[in-house]
Design a protein around this motif. Structure first.
Motif, PDB file in Angstrom:
ATOM      1  N   ALA A  19       0.821  -1.210   0.000  1.00  0.00           N
ATOM      2  CA  ALA A  19       0.000   0.000   0.000  1.00  0.00           C
ATOM      3  C   ALA A  19       0.853   1.257   0.000  1.00  0.00           C
ATOM      4  CB  ALA A  19      -0.922   0.006   1.219  1.00  0.00           C
ATOM      5  N   PRO A  20       0.386   2.315  -0.645  1.00  0.00           N
ATOM      6  CA  PRO A  20       1.121   3.584  -0.644  1.00  0.00           C
ATOM      7  C   PRO A  20       1.360   4.075   0.784  1.00  0.00           C
ATOM      8  CG  PRO A  20      -0.699   3.650  -2.216  1.00  0.00           C
ATOM      9  CD  PRO A  20      -0.865   2.392  -1.425  1.00  0.00           C
ATOM     10  N   GLY A  21       2.508   4.632   0.996  1.00  0.00           N
ATOM     11  CA  GLY A  21       2.825   5.195   2.298  1.00  0.00           C
ATOM     12  C   GLY A  21       3.496   4.236   3.260  1.00  0.00           C
ATOM     13  N   LEU A  22       3.684   2.973   2.859  1.00  0.00           N
ATOM     14  CA  LEU A  22       4.282   1.993   3.753  1.00  0.00           C
ATOM     15  C   LEU A  22       5.703   1.613   3.365  1.00  0.00           C
ATOM     16  CD1 LEU A  22       1.261  -0.414   4.406  1.00  0.00           C
ATOM     17  CD2 LEU A  22       1.991   1.586   5.724  1.00  0.00           C
ATOM     18  N   ALA A  23       6.303   2.369   2.457  1.00  0.00           N
ATOM     19  CA  ALA A  23       7.653   2.040   1.983  1.00  0.00           C
ATOM     20  C   ALA A  23       8.656   1.964   3.133  1.00  0.00           C
ATOM     21  CB  ALA A  23       8.107   3.058   0.947  1.00  0.00           C
ATOM     22  N   ALA A  24       8.473   2.778   4.152  1.00  0.00           N
ATOM     23  CA  ALA A  24       9.439   2.837   5.254  1.00  0.00           C
ATOM     24  C   ALA A  24       9.501   1.530   6.045  1.00  0.00           C
ATOM     25  CB  ALA A  24       9.091   3.993   6.187  1.00  0.00           C
ATOM     26  N   ILE A  25       8.443   0.737   6.008  1.00  0.00           N
ATOM     27  CA  ILE A  25       8.436  -0.523   6.757  1.00  0.00           C
ATOM     28  C   ILE A  25       8.284  -1.724   5.820  1.00  0.00           C
ATOM     29  CG2 ILE A  25       7.634   0.492   8.918  1.00  0.00           C
ATOM     30  CD1 ILE A  25       4.789  -0.476   8.220  1.00  0.00           C
ATOM     31  N   ARG A  26       8.500  -1.495   4.539  1.00  0.00           N
ATOM     32  CA  ARG A  26       8.365  -2.565   3.549  1.00  0.00           C
ATOM     33  C   ARG A  26       9.701  -3.294   3.427  1.00  0.00           C
ATOM     34  NH1 ARG A  26       6.960   0.228  -1.103  1.00  0.00           N
ATOM     35  NH2 ARG A  26       4.888   0.573  -0.169  1.00  0.00           N
ATOM     36  N   ARG A  27      10.040  -4.037   4.444  1.00  0.00           N
ATOM     37  CA  ARG A  27      11.268  -4.829   4.473  1.00  0.00           C
ATOM     38  C   ARG A  27      11.089  -5.965   5.467  1.00  0.00           C
ATOM     39  NH1 ARG A  27      14.652  -4.395   8.762  1.00  0.00           N
ATOM     40  NH2 ARG A  27      14.518  -2.614  10.192  1.00  0.00           N
ATOM     41  N   ASP A  28      12.046  -6.861   5.499  1.00  0.00           N
ATOM     42  CA  ASP A  28      11.986  -7.955   6.456  1.00  0.00           C
ATOM     43  C   ASP A  28      12.281  -7.438   7.860  1.00  0.00           C
ATOM     44  OD1 ASP A  28      11.678  -9.448   4.176  1.00  0.00           O
ATOM     45  OD2 ASP A  28      13.506 -10.637   4.432  1.00  0.00           O
ATOM     46  N   TYR A  29      11.474  -7.892   8.824  1.00  0.00           N
ATOM     47  CA  TYR A  29      11.740  -7.642  10.234  1.00  0.00           C
ATOM     48  C   TYR A  29      11.809  -8.997  10.920  1.00  0.00           C
ATOM     49  CZ  TYR A  29      10.774  -2.638   9.774  1.00  0.00           C
ATOM     50  OH  TYR A  29      10.819  -1.307   9.424  1.00  0.00           O
ATOM     51  N   THR A  30      12.945  -9.309  11.494  1.00  0.00           N
ATOM     52  CA  THR A  30      13.209 -10.633  12.041  1.00  0.00           C
ATOM     53  C   THR A  30      13.489 -10.558  13.537  1.00  0.00           C
ATOM     54  OG1 THR A  30      15.607 -10.512  11.734  1.00  0.00           O
ATOM     55  CG2 THR A  30      14.289 -11.209   9.819  1.00  0.00           C
ATOM     56  N   VAL A  31      13.652 -11.734  14.142  1.00  0.00           N
ATOM     57  CA  VAL A  31      14.025 -11.787  15.551  1.00  0.00           C
ATOM     58  C   VAL A  31      15.337 -11.058  15.790  1.00  0.00           C
ATOM     59  CG1 VAL A  31      14.730 -13.342  17.405  1.00  0.00           C
ATOM     60  CG2 VAL A  31      12.731 -13.892  16.041  1.00  0.00           C
ATOM     61  N   ALA A  32      16.231 -11.106  14.809  1.00  0.00           N
ATOM     62  CA  ALA A  32      17.510 -10.403  14.960  1.00  0.00           C
ATOM     63  C   ALA A  32      17.320  -8.891  15.031  1.00  0.00           C
ATOM     64  CB  ALA A  32      18.440 -10.757  13.794  1.00  0.00           C
ATOM     65  N   ASP A  33      16.254  -8.387  14.428  1.00  0.00           N
ATOM     66  CA  ASP A  33      15.923  -6.964  14.552  1.00  0.00           C
ATOM     67  C   ASP A  33      15.255  -6.670  15.888  1.00  0.00           C
ATOM     68  OD1 ASP A  33      16.666  -6.058  11.830  1.00  0.00           O
ATOM     69  OD2 ASP A  33      15.039  -7.369  11.207  1.00  0.00           O
TER      70      ASP A  33
END
Length: 282
Positions: A19-33
């Motif tokens: 969705a538009p506006g979500l580029a900032a969180i459009r990545r992998d978020y893992t336990v290591a993060d």
């Protein structure tokens, strides 16, 4: 002790992230993060909540992560409220690696247009089934769905409901949004089998949020639910749209400064531990 009662993990290919506006969180978020953020904020443990993929494989993955990760104390998994095989689905989760850490269920009710959805016979039966399995039901709903949520909670007193993000008030709408939300959430708070999360408020307030913007919502939640029915959640990584992980927790904490030590302890950890039946070390 602090228990983050609401955080997520996901991969960049989740469909809703397009969705538009979500580029900032459009990545992998893992336990290591996640792990260093918990440690830096002094968080003892967290509850990993389904992240909108809406399939059983995601919950299986999250349970496996919880089995291997001490600071994931519980998982709120996904199941459809219209699943005719819901008892088998829940039993199947319990049999998986990490199944003992399944503490609740959530479905993406916020995306359902039918205003009568939570009044459906099969949906009410599903909510009863979830409670009978010893699980909570997390409500991810919008303000316009709060009245129907209250009716569902009254109809299924054996199930404990957890209101995510205080029902997503329209904070950006100012006084009108506050009045709308206050009237709607009061009915749900009157149900003794409902607790609520102080989470997601910064995102609803938008990038220009400040503590004074969210304080009326926290104060009202305290009045309506009381500290023993409130818990804190970061809503990370969604919060990163407007604030860092520590900022999300600090903003809520700053709204609680006038409470007693016991009241703050309840919101920081006690309510989550009791509601989700978490095993959390000291």
């Amino acid at each position: 002790m602090i228990v983050d009662a609401h955080h997520h993990l996901w991969t960049a290919d989740y469909p809703w992230l397009a969705a538009p506006g979500l580029a900032a969180i459009r990545r992998d978020y893992t336990v290591a993060d996640l792990t260093p953020r918990l440690a830096a904020a002094g968080v003892t443990a967290g509850v990993l909540v389904e992240a909108g993929r809406c399939d059983v494989a995601e919950t299986a993955e999250f349970l496996a992560l919880a089995a291997a990760t001490a600071h994931i104390a519980g998982v709120v998994g996904w199941a459809s409220l219209t699943d005719p095989d819901l008892p088998a689905t829940l039993a199947g989760y319990r049999d998986l690696p990490g199944g003992a850490k399944l503490v609740g269920i959530r479905d993406q009710v916020q995306g359902v247009d039918d205003p009568a959805f939570l009044a459906r016979v099969d949906v009410r039966a599903a909510l009863t089934t979830i409670g009978a399995a010893g699980l909570t039901y997390d409500l991810i709903v919008r303000v316009g769905q709060l009245a129907a949520s209250a009716a569902a909670a009254r109809a299924t007193p054996g199930t404990t409901f957890v209101l995510d993000h205080l029902g997503k008030p329209r904070i950006g709408a100012g006084a009108e949004g506050f009045a709308e939300w206050r009237a709607a959430v009061a009915g749900l708070a009157a149900c003794g089998n409902v607790v609520a999360k102080l989470s997601g408020l910064l995102t609803e307030a938008g990038p220009r949020w400040n503590v004074s913007t969210i304080r009326p919502y926290v104060d009202t939640a305290l009045d309506l639910f009381g500290p023993e029915r409130l818990m804190v959640g970061s809503d990370w990584p969604v919060c990163e749209l407007v604030a860092s992980y520590p900022a999300a927790l600090e903003a809520i904490d700053s709204c609680l400064s006038e409470l007693s030590a016991g009241e703050r302890t309840a919101i920081a950890a006690g309510t989550a531990i009791r509601t989700y039946r978490l095993e959390v070390g000291s």
